[in-house]
Design an enzyme around this catalytic site. Sequence first.
Site, PDB file in Angstrom:
ATOM      1  N   CYS A 188       0.733  -1.458   0.178  1.00  0.00           N
ATOM      2  CA  CYS A 188      -0.220  -0.138  -0.184  1.00  0.00           C
ATOM      3  C   CYS A 188       0.900   0.848   0.372  1.00  0.00           C
ATOM      4  O   CYS A 188       1.921   1.474   0.750  1.00  0.00           O
ATOM      5  CB  CYS A 188      -1.375  -0.494   1.257  1.00  0.00           C
ATOM      6  SG  CYS A 188      -1.503   1.209   1.551  1.00  0.00           S
TER       7      CYS A 188
ATOM      8  N   HIS B 197      -9.472  -3.808  -2.304  1.00  0.00           N
ATOM      9  CA  HIS B 197      -8.174  -3.236  -1.569  1.00  0.00           C
ATOM     10  C   HIS B 197      -8.605  -1.793  -1.430  1.00  0.00           C
ATOM     11  O   HIS B 197      -8.638  -0.570  -0.671  1.00  0.00           O
ATOM     12  CB  HIS B 197      -7.226  -3.050  -2.336  1.00  0.00           C
ATOM     13  CG  HIS B 197      -5.803  -2.852  -1.624  1.00  0.00           C
ATOM     14  ND1 HIS B 197      -4.374  -3.019  -0.867  1.00  0.00           N
ATOM     15  CD2 HIS B 197      -5.088  -0.835  -1.279  1.00  0.00           C
ATOM     16  CE1 HIS B 197      -3.509  -2.426  -0.574  1.00  0.00           C
ATOM     17  NE2 HIS B 197      -3.870  -1.454  -0.320  1.00  0.00           N
ATOM     18  N   GLU B 198      -9.206  -0.177  -2.632  1.00  0.00           N
ATOM     19  CA  GLU B 198      -9.270   0.747  -2.633  1.00  0.00           C
ATOM     20  C   GLU B 198     -10.311   0.723  -2.371  1.00  0.00           C
ATOM     21  O   GLU B 198     -10.865   1.809  -0.919  1.00  0.00           O
ATOM     22  CB  GLU B 198      -9.425   1.455  -4.080  1.00  0.00           C
ATOM     23  CG  GLU B 198      -8.164   0.950  -4.934  1.00  0.00           C
ATOM     24  CD  GLU B 198      -6.865   1.321  -4.505  1.00  0.00           C
ATOM     25  OE1 GLU B 198      -7.489   2.698  -3.423  1.00  0.00           O
ATOM     26  OE2 GLU B 198      -5.779   0.996  -4.006  1.00  0.00           O
TER      27      GLU B 198
ATOM     28  N   HIS C 130     -10.251   1.069   2.086  1.00  0.00           N
ATOM     29  CA  HIS C 130      -9.641   2.871   2.032  1.00  0.00           C
ATOM     30  C   HIS C 130     -10.756   3.360   2.459  1.00  0.00           C
ATOM     31  O   HIS C 130     -10.840   4.089   3.579  1.00  0.00           O
ATOM     32  CB  HIS C 130      -8.628   2.985   1.539  1.00  0.00           C
ATOM     33  CG  HIS C 130      -7.214   2.724   1.401  1.00  0.00           C
ATOM     34  ND1 HIS C 130      -6.124   2.493   2.555  1.00  0.00           N
ATOM     35  CD2 HIS C 130      -6.323   1.988   0.551  1.00  0.00           C
ATOM     36  CE1 HIS C 130      -5.588   2.634   2.276  1.00  0.00           C
ATOM     37  NE2 HIS C 130      -5.149   1.490   0.489  1.00  0.00           N
TER      38      HIS C 130
END
EC number: 3.5.1.88
Length: 186
Positions: free
Chosen positions: A113, A156-157, A160
């Site tokens: 990341c 993954h995004e 966030h």
Amino acid sequence: MYLMKDITRDGNPVLRKRAAKVSFPLSDEDQKLAKDMMKYLEVSQDPELCKKYKLRAGVGLAAPQVGVSKQMAAVLVPAPDEDEKPLFKDVIINPVIVSESVQYGALTEGEGCLSVDKDVPGYVPRHDRITLRYQDVNGETHKVRLKHYPAIVCQHEIDHLHGVLFYDHINKDQPFEAPADTVMIS
């Protein structure tokens, strides 16, 4: 364009906050945010420019990673052959995973990341296939089916945007243990 000094690092509270929904039409500020996040990814994937600007290569960049707590992320997953169009390229706004496979997928090398400077070894099990609904910068709604690497990058995004970092998914006791039948992606 963002540089590495602009990337919010692990430990900053914005990375652990649930991001706010984005309203349309996009403000000038939000349009610039979307454009600058995608530009970072494009430049970071060009080896010469990446070196020139001292960037870390990336395939995704979420707004909280540049200090903005909004549900927006740029995703640019290149094709294996650089002459082909990317496997996925868009700025995803207010994304929602509407369905997911029972089967998991994980990257054999683990995940990294831009906001996490240290190496955190271990498998990050994610759904191998997802159906994603999101709005683009024009406010148009898209519904796409993704599998393998593009699905992992989008998850993954989206994490966030919910205050979750990749290493939260790693089994602390057995970091290289993946659920049975996990598709290992290299």
